[in-house]
Motif scaffolding. Structure first.
Motif, PDB file in Angstrom:
ATOM      1  N   GLN A 180       0.827  -1.205   0.000  1.00 41.75           N
ATOM      2  CA  GLN A 180       0.000   0.000   0.000  1.00 41.75           C
ATOM      3  C   GLN A 180       0.862   1.256   0.000  1.00 41.75           C
ATOM      4  O   GLN A 180       0.429   2.309  -0.465  1.00 41.75           O
ATOM      5  CB  GLN A 180      -0.937  -0.002   1.214  1.00 41.75           C
ATOM      6  N   CYS A 198      -3.371  -0.110  -7.138  1.00 50.93           N
ATOM      7  CA  CYS A 198      -3.762  -1.054  -6.082  1.00 50.93           C
ATOM      8  C   CYS A 198      -3.926  -2.478  -6.611  1.00 50.93           C
ATOM      9  O   CYS A 198      -4.050  -3.422  -5.815  1.00 50.93           O
ATOM     10  CB  CYS A 198      -5.060  -0.603  -5.407  1.00 50.93           C
ATOM     11  N   ALA A 210      -6.582  -0.135   0.586  1.00 52.36           N
ATOM     12  CA  ALA A 210      -5.690   0.767  -0.149  1.00 52.36           C
ATOM     13  C   ALA A 210      -6.485   1.719  -1.046  1.00 52.36           C
ATOM     14  O   ALA A 210      -6.170   2.908  -1.145  1.00 52.36           O
ATOM     15  CB  ALA A 210      -4.694  -0.039  -0.983  1.00 52.36           C
TER      16      ALA A 210
END
Length: 466
Positions: A180, A198, A210
């Motif tokens: 992340q 992501c 995230a």
């Protein structure tokens, strides 16, 4: 009993969860460490290394870049350099593009006048849709065209995995994934691009965390607002010699605050609606390598910059139409924009803003770049978005309309934390395939922005600062 038996599977999952709860990440880290130690011992016996000098050199660099003492300062310094290059380098092409677009606007206006077109048609198409598009492209394109190649260069060199390594423990403690940190970093260029990034997170639960928190780092669309207000109201507190440095430090503090909010919200989500055991993240640091310039330019300019800009343009044009209508259609003696701003004003005052500011953020949903021009348009009671010639003029206008340091601070905090732009929301819908998560991705940051601004404004009032 067969391993495929459901009861056997549930028993194994229960044992796994118990072990995870009892020992946490220490057991996983210990197992991984033992595996790699054993593998290293076998490698030393079976493999002859020709480039030992290069490996030693890489290790020395890693000892520096992933150091507990120097790792974070170097990381923030490099990020600061990238920001500085992006902001400084984008000023000139942004101004050139703006001049070009507004020169073309004058020519289009001349054609409309020559054709004796109705004023409302010129207003909708040129002052509304075209001007909004011109603003979005001239402000968004240059920073993205600089930031994304720099970011991709760091990725290609092999530095970004070191960033993930440094931040991994913080995100693990927040119940999120170490990767992340990379998607968050991408969000500095554009939150929509950060959401797309992501995809590198394998776990659907952690990928959602995230996605929902990527908005808490400021994108290049919000930096112009933060820079202008920090320069006027924070840098103005000291002598002109130090104003730029003080304003830059304040923006850095805002960025750090945004990262802290990212970690806090990630932790809350991982304990509530996205509860689950964090997945194991074993990060192998790749060797440093020579960057491939052609690939960097293609990936950064075509896959990222043009892709994101295309979505921004698609939502900016209809937004320009709506903004022009709100500013020019009158009910009684006021425009619709003024009526809506007056309606929002009591609530906006509670959180340290005013009705025009809050309305600007709402109708600036298509692109953060147009929020300040909408505020200026509203204060000057004009029918189209405007930009003042200098920061000094902007300061005079804002102070004349009741701004204080507290107002500027709350505008910067709200800009940092509020709902994502329309391009990012569209991207979230595409990536998650869910209206529920798209709506939550707007509601969560907006609620946090309101709470933070309310706390700051209330504290200032209690202390007698306003």
């Amino acid at each position: 009993m067969d391993d495929k038996d459901p009861r056997r599977f549930e028993e194994l999952v229960s044992i796994s969860d118990s072990v995870q709860t009892m020992y946490g990440d220490e057991l996983t880290d210990s197992i991984v460490k033992d595996i790699y130690t054993f593998a290293e011992a076998i490698t030393k016996k079976a493999v002859t290394k020709k480039s030992q000098r290069k490996m030693n050199f890489d290790k020395k660099i890693d000892d520096l870049l992933t150091s507990r003492i120097l790792g974070f300062p170097i990381m923030f310094l490099l990020l600061g350099v990238v920001f500085w290059i992006t902001i400084t380098g984008a000023n000139y092409p942004s101004q050139i593009l703006a001049n070009l677009f507004f020169w073309l606007e004058d020519k289009l206006t001349y054609l409309f006048m020559a054709a004796d077109s109705p004023k409302w048609l010129h207003g909708i198409l040129i002052l509304g849709m075209y001007r909004t598009l011109a603003w979005v492209v001239s402000v968004m394109l240059p920073p993205m065209a600089i930031f994304f190649p720099l970011f991709t260069l760091l990725e290609d060199l092999g530095y970004l995995p070191r960033v993930a390594f440094n931040l991994d423990k913080l995100f693990k403690k927040a119940g999120a994934h170490g990767k992340q940190s990379l998607t968050m970093s991408m969000g500095f260029g554009c939150n929509a691009a950060g959401v797309i990034a992501c995809r590198i997170i394998e776990s659907p639960r952690e990928r959602l965390i995230a996605v929902l928190t990527n908005n808490f780092v400021p994108c290049n669309g919000r930096f112009p607002t933060l820079i202008a207000l920090a320069t006027i109201f924070v840098g103005g507190l000291v002598s002109s010699r130090y104003s730029t440095i003080v304003a830059s430090l304040f923006i850095t503090l805002l960025v750090v605050f945004g990262i802290a909010i990212t970690l806090i919200v990630s932790w809350i989500l991982s304990k509530t609606m996205l509860k689950g055991v964090p997945s194991t993240f074993t990060l192998e640091l790749p060797p440093y390598r020579k960057p491939q310039i052609v690939r960097i330019l293609y990936t950064s300019l075509i896959d990222r910059t043009i892709f994101v800009l295309g979505r921004a343009v698609a939502v900016a044009a209809p937004a320009g139409l709506v903004i022009w209508i709100l500013a020019n259609v009158r009910i009684g003696d006021m425009s619709i924009l003024n009526h809506l701003s007056m309606f929002l004003h009591p609530f906006a005052r509670i959180i340290g803003l005013d009705g025009f500011i809050l309305m600007a953020f709402i109708i600036g949903l298509p692109a953060n770049e147009i929020v300040v021009p909408i505020i200026i348009m509203s204060y000057m009671a004009k029918g189209a978005m405007l930009e003042l010639e200098s920061l000094a003029e902007m300061k005079e206008l804002f102070i004349a309309n009741g701004w204080t340091f507290l107002t500027a601070l709350n505008v910067m905090l709200f800009s940092l934390l509020h709902f994502p732009c329309a391009t990012t929301l569209w991207t979230i819908k595409k990536e998650t395939g869910s209206s529920k998560w798209t709506i939550l991705s707007a509601l969560i940051p907006t609620a946090i922005a309101i709470v933070v601004c309310f706390i700051v404004a209330s504290t200032a009032r209690l202390l007698g600062s306003v």
